[in-house]
Scaffold this active site. Structure first.
Site, PDB file in Angstrom:
ATOM      1  N   ARG A 268       3.099   4.759   6.312  1.00 13.06           N
ATOM      2  CA  ARG A 268       3.528   4.059   7.528  1.00 13.06           C
ATOM      3  C   ARG A 268       3.979   2.620   7.279  1.00 13.06           C
ATOM      4  O   ARG A 268       4.320   1.903   8.217  1.00 13.06           O
ATOM      5  CB  ARG A 268       2.373   4.068   8.546  1.00 13.06           C
ATOM      6  CG  ARG A 268       1.972   5.466   8.964  1.00 13.06           C
ATOM      7  CD  ARG A 268       0.610   5.482   9.627  1.00 13.06           C
ATOM      8  NE  ARG A 268      -0.442   5.056   8.718  1.00 13.06           N
ATOM      9  CZ  ARG A 268      -1.740   4.949   9.044  1.00 13.06           C
ATOM     10  NH1 ARG A 268      -2.121   5.230  10.275  1.00 13.06           N
ATOM     11  NH2 ARG A 268      -2.622   4.566   8.148  1.00 13.06           N
TER      12      ARG A 268
ATOM     13  N   ASP B  74       0.475   3.771   1.678  1.00 15.78           N
ATOM     14  CA  ASP B  74       0.455   4.350   3.023  1.00 15.78           C
ATOM     15  C   ASP B  74       1.888   4.595   3.537  1.00 15.78           C
ATOM     16  O   ASP B  74       2.732   3.690   3.519  1.00 15.78           O
ATOM     17  CB  ASP B  74      -0.284   3.385   3.970  1.00 15.78           C
ATOM     18  CG  ASP B  74      -0.630   4.040   5.292  1.00 15.78           C
ATOM     19  OD1 ASP B  74      -1.820   4.140   5.613  1.00 15.78           O
ATOM     20  OD2 ASP B  74       0.318   4.458   6.013  1.00 15.78           O
TER      21      ASP B  74
ATOM     22  N   HIS C  11      -2.255  -3.717   5.119  1.00 20.51           N
ATOM     23  CA  HIS C  11      -2.137  -3.363   6.532  1.00 20.51           C
ATOM     24  C   HIS C  11      -3.519  -3.141   7.126  1.00 20.51           C
ATOM     25  O   HIS C  11      -4.411  -2.631   6.455  1.00 20.51           O
ATOM     26  CB  HIS C  11      -1.261  -2.121   6.712  1.00 20.51           C
ATOM     27  CG  HIS C  11      -1.821  -0.890   6.046  1.00 20.51           C
ATOM     28  ND1 HIS C  11      -2.429   0.128   6.744  1.00 20.51           N
ATOM     29  CD2 HIS C  11      -1.897  -0.530   4.742  1.00 20.51           C
ATOM     30  CE1 HIS C  11      -2.830   1.060   5.895  1.00 20.51           C
ATOM     31  NE2 HIS C  11      -2.519   0.689   4.679  1.00 20.51           N
TER      32      HIS C  11
ATOM     33  N   CYS D 279      -6.477  -0.110   6.759  1.00 23.99           N
ATOM     34  CA  CYS D 279      -6.133   0.541   5.477  1.00 23.99           C
ATOM     35  C   CYS D 279      -7.220   1.544   5.051  1.00 23.99           C
ATOM     36  O   CYS D 279      -8.401   1.202   4.948  1.00 23.99           O
ATOM     37  CB  CYS D 279      -5.965  -0.527   4.401  1.00 23.99           C
ATOM     38  SG  CYS D 279      -5.526   0.162   2.787  1.00 23.99           S
TER      39      CYS D 279
ATOM     40  N   CYS E 258       0.854  -1.189   0.000  1.00 24.64           N
ATOM     41  CA  CYS E 258       0.000   0.000   0.000  1.00 24.64           C
ATOM     42  C   CYS E 258       0.895   1.247   0.000  1.00 24.64           C
ATOM     43  O   CYS E 258       1.994   1.244   0.544  1.00 24.64           O
ATOM     44  CB  CYS E 258      -0.895   0.005   1.235  1.00 24.64           C
ATOM     45  SG  CYS E 258      -2.052   1.408   1.260  1.00 24.64           S
TER      46      CYS E 258
HETATM   47 ZN   LIG Z   1      -3.493   1.282   2.976  1.00 26.61          ZN
END
Ligand SMILES: [Zn+2]
Length: 229
Positions: free
Chosen positions: A65, A63, A117, A120, A61
């Site tokens: 993090r 993302d 994750h 999400c 992803c």
């Molecule tokens: Zn995500």
């Protein structure tokens, strides 16, 4: 007598006192990082310039993090990476398919990891009725399709967060299957018995990865999706 690294650090401290712009901090940090790398291993960059032989392709992803190298303790050169919103494998995505083709046929990678994750944002958004305008709606539609397939199981989960998290796991399983549906993977499976496919979910709460799906090279899939190669 101070070394290059100490000099850079001192310089950095002085500069940051003058309030650098955020992106300038990144450039300074980059200088520190590069100097640190050379200090630890003088041949580090020289080696990587001439050789890229990662064993893994990571589809994760976007993302911020969930950085592939950091959470797996790997170094530059060890993982070939593709990231998009909610780690989807879409069979019309030229970007992803180019990465996949290059990783499988040129880099000869042995393992593909699809890593999602819990919590999400992309998956969460897809489970609402909110419109995010055309492009994002188009992307998130792929997740809604997976929800529809598993609606019965998902709607039996009363807690919303738990439902989203289960959906994250089901999404990973579906993306593993989507990889197996591509002729790129099927060809590599039949000629070279690689790569193995692994579906993982990262937990932002404790930093740990949970394996949720595995598909060994050569696994039989629904005959409808198999190509005569
Ligand atoms: Zn995500």
């Amino acid at each position: 007598m101070t070394g290059l690294l100490d000099e850079l650090k001192t310089n950095f401290d002085n500069q940051s006192a003058k309030s650098m712009k955020p992106y300038e901090v990144l450039l300074q940090e980059n200088k520190l990082w590069a100097a640190q790398k050379i200090k630890e291993d003088p041949e580090f960059f020289e080696r990587l310039v001439h050789l890229q032989t990662p064993e893994f392709l990571w589809i994760g992803c976007s993302d911020s993090r969930v950085p592939a190298n950091e959470i797996t303790g790997t170094q530059p050169g060890e993982i070939f990476v593709h990231r998009n919103v909610a780690n989807l494998v879409v069979n019309t995505d030229v970007n992803l398919l180019s990465v996949l083709d290059y990783a499988v046929n040129h880099l000869k990678i042995k393992h593909i990891i699809v890593c999602g994750h819990y919590g999400c944002g992309g998956v969460k958004a897809a489970l609402t009725n909110e419109s995010f305008n055309q492009v994002l709606n188009m992307w998130l539609r792929h997740i809604k399709d997976i929800y529809r397939i598993h609606r019965k199981e998902l709607e039996a989960i009363p807690d919303e967060n738990s439902r989203v998290n289960r959906m994250v796991e089901l999404n990973i399983k579906e993306q593993i299957f989507n990889l197996a549906k591509t002729s790129i993977i099927q060809k590599a499976w039949s000629s070279e018995q690689r790569p193995d496919l692994h579906g993982w979910v990262y937990d932002l709460h404790d930093g740990l990865i949970k394996p949720v799906a595995d598909m060994k090279a050569g696994t039989d899939i629904d005959r409808l999706y198999e190509f005569d190669l």
